[in-house]
Design an enzyme around this catalytic site. Structure first.
Site, short mmCIF file in Angstrom:
data_model
loop_
_atom_site.label_atom_id
_atom_site.label_comp_id
_atom_site.label_asym_id
_atom_site.label_seq_id
_atom_site.Cartn_x
_atom_site.Cartn_y
_atom_site.Cartn_z
N HIS A 126 0.91 -1.28 -0.07
CA HIS A 126 0.04 0.23 0.09
C HIS A 126 1.10 1.32 -0.04
O HIS A 126 1.81 1.32 0.93
CB HIS A 126 -0.93 -0.19 1.19
CG HIS A 126 -1.83 -1.18 1.16
ND1 HIS A 126 -2.17 -1.86 2.09
CD2 HIS A 126 -2.55 -1.79 0.23
CE1 HIS A 126 -3.07 -2.80 1.87
NE2 HIS A 126 -3.38 -2.45 0.61
N GLU B 284 1.56 3.69 3.00
CA GLU B 284 1.96 2.91 4.39
C GLU B 284 3.69 3.04 4.29
O GLU B 284 4.18 2.20 3.69
CB GLU B 284 1.39 1.68 4.32
CG GLU B 284 -0.20 1.49 4.63
CD GLU B 284 -0.78 0.23 4.81
OE1 GLU B 284 -0.05 -0.57 4.97
OE2 GLU B 284 -1.94 0.07 4.89
N ARG C 235 -2.70 4.63 -1.51
CA ARG C 235 -2.66 3.32 -1.12
C ARG C 235 -2.58 2.58 -2.42
O ARG C 235 -2.03 1.52 -2.44
CB ARG C 235 -4.25 3.01 -0.70
CG ARG C 235 -4.22 1.44 -0.01
CD ARG C 235 -5.65 1.29 0.48
NE ARG C 235 -5.90 0.19 0.87
CZ ARG C 235 -5.72 -0.24 2.11
NH1 ARG C 235 -5.00 0.07 2.98
NH2 ARG C 235 -5.95 -1.82 2.19
N ASN D 17 -3.19 -5.41 -2.79
CA ASN D 17 -3.19 -6.27 -1.80
C ASN D 17 -4.80 -7.40 -1.88
O ASN D 17 -4.98 -8.06 -1.03
CB ASN D 17 -2.93 -5.95 -0.46
CG ASN D 17 -2.43 -7.17 0.61
OD1 ASN D 17 -1.62 -7.82 -0.09
ND2 ASN D 17 -2.70 -6.98 1.93
N ARG D 18 -5.43 -6.91 -2.95
CA ARG D 18 -6.74 -7.67 -3.28
C ARG D 18 -6.50 -8.07 -4.64
O ARG D 18 -7.61 -8.20 -5.35
CB ARG D 18 -7.74 -6.87 -2.91
CG ARG D 18 -8.14 -6.14 -1.54
CD ARG D 18 -8.51 -6.94 -0.65
NE ARG D 18 -8.77 -6.48 0.63
CZ ARG D 18 -7.76 -6.06 1.77
NH1 ARG D 18 -6.52 -6.11 1.26
NH2 ARG D 18 -8.22 -5.46 2.81
N HIS E 120 2.90 -3.99 6.67
CA HIS E 120 1.62 -2.95 6.63
C HIS E 120 1.57 -1.92 8.02
O HIS E 120 2.02 -2.40 9.17
CB HIS E 120 0.40 -3.78 6.49
CG HIS E 120 0.62 -4.32 5.10
ND1 HIS E 120 -0.40 -3.70 4.04
CD2 HIS E 120 1.05 -5.39 4.66
CE1 HIS E 120 -0.25 -4.51 2.89
NE2 HIS E 120 0.59 -5.46 3.30
N GLU F 242 1.51 -5.94 10.88
CA GLU F 242 0.62 -4.62 10.84
C GLU F 242 0.79 -3.97 11.89
O GLU F 242 0.68 -4.32 13.28
CB GLU F 242 -0.83 -5.60 10.91
CG GLU F 242 -1.80 -4.52 10.57
CD GLU F 242 -2.14 -3.92 9.21
OE1 GLU F 242 -2.02 -2.71 8.86
OE2 GLU F 242 -2.52 -4.86 8.42
N TYR G 145 -10.76 1.11 5.03
CA TYR G 145 -11.86 0.51 5.03
C TYR G 145 -12.95 1.18 4.81
O TYR G 145 -14.17 0.45 4.66
CB TYR G 145 -11.78 -0.16 6.18
CG TYR G 145 -10.63 -1.41 6.36
CD1 TYR G 145 -9.89 -1.68 5.31
CD2 TYR G 145 -10.73 -2.51 7.34
CE1 TYR G 145 -8.61 -2.78 5.22
CE2 TYR G 145 -9.78 -3.56 7.02
CZ TYR G 145 -8.75 -3.59 6.33
OH TYR G 145 -7.62 -4.57 6.12
#
Lengths: 293, 293
Positions: free
Chosen positions: B14, B17, B54, B61-62, B104, B162, B273
């Site tokens: 991302h 990050e 991001r 990451n998807r 992350h 994370e 999110y």
């Protein structure tokens, strides 16, 4: 003190600072009929709010220089917005506003700040009054910064409410409630000023006055090569003494503050200031008389 | 336990990050020759890092579902990156990696989390070992989430580190040091595993296992109409009991958690999110045997 007829409350000047944007959107300041003035509200950069970005083309809160407003060749979305806002609410409008309260958040651990661009007696008295009612409030004066490009500068009195730390792009219920309470306190104070003045003010008030900015150490590509030192990270409004650590690089080497005098850093590690070349802003802490400006 | 030959450490999956991105960029994990395996590093989404976003087209990451990787019609920048990363490091590469450690940060107040996608004995033993060495570490298992689209899924063992709360787009020296220390601990544990196994493990380990997600209340335009309740805001990994407040709307009305059982929310108010329809993730806290998977 002059009479206030119209007060404009602005949110979403930066589209990813959701506290102000949602205070405006939710109608928190609509139908306020108890005051001796009209209260207007504005979502200043709706497209940036929709995109969850600080801005689309350029920072709206750096787009209100008069020469820029007068020059149609500047034609970003934010330039257009600035022109429209100036025409609707500025001094040449049919119904100019007397005060702008612009709502912001910062990623820095600054608590509650009132930013004044001019050290007028009206502004200082309002800020002093607010810091009595809300002792957490610090007063930051940018009068020495030379900046004249903020949205709030189009009104005779501009007040910025800055609350942090708040993450960009999130709704923070505590910041929302805190900002709402500060706005209502400012409105009550402006109302009292209209009714005959603010009583029981202190002789003087503590100001944090803009002094200079410090950028991150960077490589030739412009990338930061060091981070805010952990000992400085959260210490907004605290004294920074010559020799104190300010940066730590990725291998652990520390850079110390080498200025000649004690200063009071604010906006430490503000996310939006990386692109502006600002790691933190230095201020000087000073007592200023409330009445003799 | 299988032998590890190649470990890939990934940052910048991302782009905003910065902790992971700058750990990779700064070379913090280069020239690590003391281990019984090769350590490779990857800045996964360099254009998103440069843009301080991001992602550009879609969340990298998807983007690692196998069907998606195999279909050239998916052609965002991140789809291209995913394909390239899969070809370089995935199972059909000439030199596939055995472990991916993906770095992350979250805006949620989660402290240090190890995310495991599968509850394999290897993963559990590593996580258990890490949480002994670093008692602050919580273990979050997504094995029940159905997700198979993360970058780390292309290796036999994927570990996500994370750290939070960290503001997107800033360099946080404490998070940087913490993440670096966790990676070095994981590498040391992998090395010990290669040398003959992880000794002195506990019989069982505490897992926070994915259960479900809860979205913000929203209006028809999709905009949130309530905020995380201040009593929940910072309480990641703490028990949420039926009847506890979870949301507060802009007029102060409170919504309570109405589920039938106690759960343990994480990723509370994660900025990234909002667009995924997740206000927080519910987990169940469970003891799992380290050896019998």
């Amino acid at each position: 003190m002059r009479k206030f007829d119209r007060i404009l409350i602005v949110g979403g000047t930066h589209g990813n600072e959701l506290t102000g944007a949602y205070l405006i959107r939710s109608g928190a300041f609509e139908h306020l009929t108890q005051f001796s003035f009209e209260v207007l509200t504005l979502l200043a950069n709706p497209r940036a709010v929709a995109a969850n970005l600080r801005y689309l083309g350029r920072d709206l809160n750096r787009s209100f220089e008069r020469q820029r407003l007068d020059n149609d060749r500047f034609n970003n979305y934010e330039d257009q917005q600035a022109r429209e806002i100036y025409q609707r609410f500025g001094p040449h409008s049919a119904t100019p506003v007397d005060v702008i309260i612009d709502l912001h958040t910062t990623t820095a651990n600054m608590g509650n700040t009132i930013i004044l661009d001019e050290e007028s007696s009206t502004g200082l008295q309002l800020a002093a009054n607010l810091s009595i009612a809300e002792p957490s409030v610090k007063i930051y004066s940018t009068s020495t910064s030379g900046r004249q490009d903020a949205l709030r500068t189009i009104a005779p009195l501009g007040i910025c409410i800055e609350v942090g730390p708040v993450v960009p792009g999130i709704l923070d219920a505590a910041a929302f409630a805190q900002t709402q309470a500060l706005v209502l306190q400012v409105l009550a104070d402006l109302d009292r000023a209209n009714q005959g003045g603010l009583a029981d003010l202190p002789e003087s008030v503590t100001l944090y006055r803009y002094f200079s900015t410090i950028d991150y150490p960077r490589n030739q590509a412009g990338q930061p090569i060091a981070m805010i030192h952990p000992q400085l990270q959260l210490q907004n409004y605290q004294p920074l003494y010559p020799g104190d650590p300010i940066f730590i690089d990725f291998a652990g080497h520390v850079t110390a503050y080498m200025g000649p005098e004690t200063v009071y850093p604010i906006f430490i590690n503000e996310a939006a200031y990386y692109e502006k070349g600002i790691a933190f802003v230095l201020t000087q802490k000073q007592q200023v008389d409330c009445y003799d400006q």
